[in-house]
Scaffold this active site. Structure first.
Site, PDB file in Angstrom:
ATOM      1  CD  GLU A  49      10.867  43.153  43.145  1.00 40.27           C
ATOM      2  OE1 GLU A  49       9.682  43.292  42.805  1.00 40.27           O
ATOM      3  OE2 GLU A  49      11.203  42.605  44.221  1.00 40.27           O
ATOM      4  CB  CYS A  79       9.808  39.772  43.934  1.00 40.51           C
ATOM      5  SG  CYS A  79       9.980  40.066  45.720  1.00 40.51           S
ATOM      6  CE  LYS A 121       6.611  41.309  42.553  1.00 40.24           C
ATOM      7  NZ  LYS A 121       7.191  42.273  43.510  1.00 40.24           N
TER       8      LYS A 121
END
Length: 384
Positions: A118, A232, A195
């Protein structure tokens, strides 16, 4: 990183007698995975450039009606190179040079698909809540300097590259997003995945910079298989993993940046659980090292201000739909982990366990439709 534990695997090797070690590994990691034979030149470069190089093979049963669908997949974990006080371009270019070297080794090892960690081309500065200079790392996913470099490498090595960066959306008011850019092996941008879930815990103050993504759960059909990216914090949300599976993903990457004090007990479990529950391969990728910033910041917990997040513990790994997984990479070193996988295993596991067949999406869709209504009442049966 003095004093940090190198890895659980090293402890097992050092302290468990060899007659018992294989059984301990079977219990912890599932069936034993074969080691790949990599070129000696690649191993030599990894040693010279000081990064760990590990490789494993996930096998499937031979079928009469389908040929094996073998693909080699790589993941890179890394530290930042320059101090966070260095000019933005100096920091970024140092990381680009480092990652380019490791990708070259991956290509020599026959990797078809590569995923980076990330926000790989910058320090994970979102703890600071400072807009400058960190917003200067943001760039266009179409023609920014990082994407331009990755496009060249993808074409040069005939490799699909997943490049998670801080995106600046120039078409929508220059807003920022935490985005994975998917670059085809022909060197063109195939698409992007943002995300979906943004943390607001501890020093993870990411909503100061960007909000929840709006791309949903895209799956990218590449020449080597169908891939998706669950960035994440999305790994803490099982429905997030589920939707990539519903959309047909065969490999789901989880590029991350997370620290030991917060999440390490969860790390070896979540991506592996997702692989089992959704009958696909997963790969958890975490950065390494401790990143110190010029100015102090607080965690809103009453403790003293500090200049670092804590230790990013690496430990990147692959997991298969049958519950097997690789050992993790080091907690302290840069590393490249490679998995050779037969994608036929995904359907074979679906046939064996029937998780998709018994999933009951209709039941959950009905109940969730009710649960999101303002007047929803939880279904609780109480005693008289």
């Amino acid at each position: 990183m003095a004093g940090e534990l190198e890895s659980i695997e090293k402890l097992l090797e050092n302290y468990i007698p060899s007659p018992d070690l294989a059984e301990v590994r079977r219990i912890l990691y599932g069936k034993e995975l074969r080691k790949l034979s990599l070129p000696q030149s690649a191993l030599d470069i990894a040693k010279q450039k000081e990064f760990q190089l590990e490789s494993y093979g996930f096998d499937a049963a031979k079928e009469a009606t389908r040929t094996a669908r073998i693909v080699r997949v790589g993941a890179i974990q890394n530290k930042i190179i320059e101090p966070t006080s260095a000019p933005i371009t100096v920091q970024r270019e140092a990381l680009e040079k480092r990652i380019s070297e490791i990708i070259e080794v991956a290509a020599e090892c026959g990797v078809n698909i590569m995923c980076l960690q990330e926000a790989w081309n910058m320090p994970f500065a979102f703890c600071t809540r400072e807009k400058q200079p960190w917003c200067e790392f943001a760039e266009s996913i179409e023609n920014g300097p990082t994407t331009s470099l990755m496009k060249k490498l993808a074409k040069k090595y005939n490799m699909v590259i997943v490049s998670p960066i801080l995106e600046r959306d120039e078409q929508h008011g220059d807003v920022l997003a935490n985005t994975a850019v998917v670059i085809s092996n022909n060197g063109e941008v195939l698409g992007k995945s943002r995300k979906n879930h943004i943390p607001r815990v501890g020093d993870f103050n990411e909503s100061t910079y960007y909000m929840e993504g709006d791309t949903g759960h895209p799956v990218f059909q590449t020449q080597f298989g169908r891939i998706a990216i669950n960035i994440c914090y999305g790994r803490h949300h099982p429905p997030n993993w589920m939707m990539y599976g519903i959309n047909g993903a065969e490999i789901v990457f989880n590029p991350s940046a997370t620290v030991g004090a917060l999440s390490e007990p969860l790390w070896p479990i979540e991506a592996r659980n997702a692989a089992i529950a959704n009958s696909y391969f997963t790969c958890g990728i975490n950065r390494v090292g401790t990143e110190e910033f010029p100015n102090e910041f607080t965690s809103a917990d009453g403790k003293p201000a500090h200049k670092d997040f804590g230790h990013f513990y690496g430990s990147s790994y692959f997991a298969g739909p049958d519950g097997s997984r690789t050992p993790g990479l080091s907690r302290t070193q840069d590393g490249l982990i490679i998995a050779e996988m037969d994608l036929n295993l995904c359907r074979q596991v679906k046939d064996k366990w029937g998780f998709r067949m018994t999933q009951r999406l209709d039941m959950y869709a009905k109940e969730l439709t009710e649960a999101v209504k303002p007047d929803y009442q939880p279904h609780i049966i109480k005693e008289n």
